[in-house]
Design a protein around this motif. Structure first.
Motif, PDB file in Angstrom:
ATOM      1  N   TRP A  67       0.854  -1.175   0.000  1.00 54.28           N
ATOM      2  CA  TRP A  67       0.000   0.000   0.000  1.00 54.28           C
ATOM      3  C   TRP A  67       0.895   1.231   0.000  1.00 54.28           C
ATOM      4  CZ3 TRP A  67      -0.180   4.318   3.040  1.00 54.28           C
ATOM      5  CH2 TRP A  67      -1.207   5.239   2.727  1.00 54.28           C
ATOM      6  N   ARG A  70      -1.671   7.515  -2.637  1.00 56.51           N
ATOM      7  CA  ARG A  70      -2.080   7.818  -4.008  1.00 56.51           C
ATOM      8  C   ARG A  70      -1.409   9.120  -4.461  1.00 56.51           C
ATOM      9  NH1 ARG A  70      -8.281   7.292  -4.734  1.00 56.51           N
ATOM     10  NH2 ARG A  70      -7.665   5.133  -4.324  1.00 56.51           N
ATOM     11  N   ASP A 105      -3.385   1.662  -3.599  1.00 52.36           N
ATOM     12  CA  ASP A 105      -3.206   3.008  -3.068  1.00 52.36           C
ATOM     13  C   ASP A 105      -4.519   3.511  -2.502  1.00 52.36           C
ATOM     14  OD1 ASP A 105      -4.878   4.045  -5.098  1.00 52.36           O
ATOM     15  OD2 ASP A 105      -3.206   4.521  -6.388  1.00 52.36           O
ATOM     16  N   SER A 106      -4.420   4.529  -1.676  1.00 55.45           N
ATOM     17  CA  SER A 106      -5.582   5.341  -1.314  1.00 55.45           C
ATOM     18  C   SER A 106      -5.029   6.721  -0.966  1.00 55.45           C
ATOM     19  CB  SER A 106      -6.423   4.710  -0.187  1.00 55.45           C
ATOM     20  OG  SER A 106      -5.704   4.454   0.964  1.00 55.45           O
ATOM     21  N   PRO A 107      -5.904   7.719  -0.811  1.00 54.28           N
ATOM     22  CA  PRO A 107      -5.386   9.071  -0.565  1.00 54.28           C
ATOM     23  C   PRO A 107      -4.542   9.129   0.708  1.00 54.28           C
ATOM     24  CG  PRO A 107      -7.721   9.154  -1.140  1.00 54.28           C
ATOM     25  CD  PRO A 107      -7.375   7.713  -0.935  1.00 54.28           C
ATOM     26  N   ARG A 109      -4.567  11.343   2.713  1.00 53.05           N
ATOM     27  CA  ARG A 109      -5.456  11.871   3.757  1.00 53.05           C
ATOM     28  C   ARG A 109      -6.365  10.797   4.350  1.00 53.05           C
ATOM     29  NH1 ARG A 109      -5.652  16.884   4.812  1.00 53.05           N
ATOM     30  NH2 ARG A 109      -7.803  16.845   5.504  1.00 53.05           N
ATOM     31  N   SER A 110      -6.306   9.569   3.825  1.00 51.62           N
ATOM     32  CA  SER A 110      -7.026   8.440   4.439  1.00 51.62           C
ATOM     33  C   SER A 110      -6.108   7.614   5.333  1.00 51.62           C
ATOM     34  CB  SER A 110      -7.605   7.539   3.345  1.00 51.62           C
ATOM     35  OG  SER A 110      -8.579   8.222   2.582  1.00 51.62           O
ATOM     36  N   ALA A 111      -4.929   8.132   5.640  1.00 48.79           N
ATOM     37  CA  ALA A 111      -3.975   7.361   6.440  1.00 48.79           C
ATOM     38  C   ALA A 111      -3.326   8.236   7.497  1.00 48.79           C
ATOM     39  CB  ALA A 111      -2.903   6.752   5.541  1.00 48.79           C
ATOM     40  N   VAL A 117      -1.866  12.882   9.964  1.00 52.71           N
ATOM     41  CA  VAL A 117      -2.306  12.526   8.615  1.00 52.71           C
ATOM     42  C   VAL A 117      -1.087  12.545   7.692  1.00 52.71           C
ATOM     43  CG1 VAL A 117      -3.798  13.224   6.707  1.00 52.71           C
ATOM     44  CG2 VAL A 117      -4.570  13.516   9.082  1.00 52.71           C
ATOM     45  N   LEU A 118      -0.977  11.547   6.820  1.00 46.49           N
ATOM     46  CA  LEU A 118       0.190  11.461   5.941  1.00 46.49           C
ATOM     47  C   LEU A 118       0.167  12.570   4.887  1.00 46.49           C
ATOM     48  CD1 LEU A 118       0.773   7.651   5.281  1.00 46.49           C
ATOM     49  CD2 LEU A 118       1.903   9.167   6.908  1.00 46.49           C
TER      50      LEU A 118
END
Lengths: 135, 135, 135
Positions: A67, A70, A105-107, A109-111, A117-118
């Motif tokens: 993972w 994004r 992947d994901s944003p 801002r979702s991690a 927040v990343l």
């Protein structure tokens, strides 16, 4: 920031190879995606032989699922997947025909990592500096 | 509807903490994403110490990977990830520096639960009512 | 090309059922997504009973997480998820209320198998022919 999970049949990797595989994934991701090595997580998920099937029959693949945030350019992600697959086959001795790498992947801002927040790709330096200032 | 997988080193969470972590994730997701608690799945994936690496060396992180239906507003997903990370660190005693939360998504129409395609975010009530009518 | 992970509580599936579940997933995916069976990977991830929670309490679901190349038409992915859920419940004897299927995706160009970047959906035949030519 990334999390890699390597799934394979118990006994198909020796302890030394496991360490070398994890270290190799860490170095490659760190170099190619601009993340300090200390932020690369690698999990080795060993399965009993009867619990891994390829083509509907027991098999011995090496499945690497990663993972990442994004927004990395697609060409870079393709090169990353190729480099990981090549290194994993070379390190493990598992023929490249049986090695699979998938990058999800994901944003960013979702991690969340270390309570924060990343950052989006390209903004790692500011994020790391803020972390040091806040520590 | 969501599935959370928590990966950590064997022995780093006691049985009580495991239960509390699963219950906490369930409550937070249910409250923030409008899903009844009975539809929240949490898997605790324990690994031997030599199978979890951070920075290319054995480490003891708590890695929480969640899947939710695509279409929740990004601000809500960011708040969800922050709340989960904070609760997971507090419950587990693992320092927040070593806790990571990643939320993945895919379309609700790519997921099936209880024999039915999941509803898009915002349409949970109709979906649940249809299920009761059909039962 | 796809990777499916089935997560469930130890003992809830017999060895025969495990084999049948893996074979069924392989056949369904191969038929519906135009991939030779030999390219379908299925991992059975068994968990101790206390490590699987539904609604904040121990539960016995069957959670099936699949990854496929992005770009398959959404209607086909929905039909695939429905077919997998139906077959998994029938094969395992686990009531459909407790079976969940989620299909994730990422670009084919973010994945490598047998040393080569995967083809976009619809271009499988050329990719397979190139592999035979190169072998």
């Amino acid at each position: 920031m990334p999390v890699y999970t390597c799934t394979y049949v118990q006994g198909s990797l020796t302890p030394d190879v496991k360490d070398e595989l994890a270290a190799g994934i860490t170095t490659i991701h760190s170099d190619m995606n601009h993340v300090p090595p200390d932020y690369v997580n690698v999990v080795l998920a060993e399965m009993p032989p009867e619990n891994v099937h390829v083509g509907g029959r027991p098999g011995t693949p090496l499945l690497i699922n990663g993972w990442a945030r994004r927004g990395h350019p697609q060409d870079g992600t393709t090169r990353l997947a190729l480099a990981l697959a090549e290194a994993a086959s070379r390190t493990s001795g598992i023929p490249r025909e049986h090695v699979m790498v998938v990058i999800l992947d994901s944003p960013a801002r979702s991690a969340v990592e270390a309570g924060r927040v990343l950052p989006d790709p390209g903004h790692e330096a500011e994020w790391l500096a803020e972390g040091r200032a806040g520590a």
